[in-house]
Design a protein around this motif. Structure first.
Motif, mmCIF file in Angstrom:
data_model
loop_
_atom_site.group_PDB
_atom_site.id
_atom_site.type_symbol
_atom_site.label_atom_id
_atom_site.label_comp_id
_atom_site.label_asym_id
_atom_site.label_seq_id
_atom_site.Cartn_x
_atom_site.Cartn_y
_atom_site.Cartn_z
ATOM 1 N N GLU A 292 0.828 -1.212 0.000
ATOM 2 C CA GLU A 292 0.000 0.000 0.000
ATOM 3 C C GLU A 292 0.862 1.263 0.000
ATOM 4 N N THR B 165 2.359 1.607 -3.561
ATOM 5 C CA THR B 165 1.407 2.000 -4.598
ATOM 6 C C THR B 165 0.883 3.423 -4.372
ATOM 7 N N LYS B 166 0.606 3.773 -3.132
ATOM 8 C CA LYS B 166 0.131 5.139 -2.858
ATOM 9 C C LYS B 166 1.231 6.173 -3.022
ATOM 10 N N ILE C 86 1.622 8.435 -6.287
ATOM 11 C CA ILE C 86 0.670 9.514 -6.596
ATOM 12 C C ILE C 86 1.363 10.806 -7.016
#
Length: 187
Positions: A122, A125-126, A129
């Motif tokens: 997580e 992947t975050k 941004i």
């Protein structure tokens, strides 16, 4: 434009070596300042496999040696001009809040079984941004649904893309495996 890739191949088919050139290409071709590339796995020893493959490319290429500096003890590769770095992370260490990957190579996703591994996935992947054109590449062999729910979600999504039941312009999927119909047919 692809933002993520899921690639599944049988064991011992060279997937780590295949991905070894990706961080080098990314460091040298990425037009975004301060490229951050990460090789990530459930365990540091596993994450080091892609790093060692990248190291082999550099070791035998004088031009790469002139552009990149290897810090083998910390498993890092730096651009000599300060424009980026590649390093190894693992779910068996501390969670790496604050990383902003422009490239993440997630190795052996079927081994990502712990809560720490889910959290690292997580965070990775975050963390993309803030990047204009990030890429997350997940490479793995086949796992078991109940051993790694994370792997199963990603594998299921990829197979649905491949069978046409889902569509995505940002996800690449490739699954190489034995033909299931031939495995179950009578001779």
């Amino acid at each position: 434009m692809y933002r993520s890739a899921y690639i599944s191949v049988p064991k011992k088919q060279g997937k780590s070596f295949l991905c070894g050139g990706l961080p080098l290409y990314h460091l040298l071709a990425e037009d975004e300042h301060a490229a951050e590339a990460y090789g990530v796995a459930a365990a540091k020893d596993q994450a080091a496999i892609v790093f060692r493959s990248a190291l082999q490319f550099i070791k035998y290429n004088p031009w790469l040696q002139s552009k990149l500096k290897v810090l083998e003890s910390t498993k890092r590769i730096l651009r000599r001009d300060g424009g980026g770095m590649y390093c190894v992370l693992s779910a068996d260490g501390d969670v790496q809040d604050g990383v902003e990957p422009s490239l993440a190579i997630i190795d052996e996703l079927h081994r990502w079984k712990t809560k720490k591994a889910e959290t690292l996935h997580e965070v990775i992947t975050k963390g993309t941004i803030s990047r204009r054109e990030p890429l997350i590449v997940q490479i793995t062999t086949v796992g078991e649904e109940h051993e790694s729910p994370l792997w199963f979600r990603e594998h299921d999504f990829a197979t649905r893309l491949l069978d046409g039941s889902l569509k995505s312009d940002s996800q690449y999927a490739a699954v190489w495996q034995a033909d299931q119909q031939r495995l179950h047919s009578d001779p």
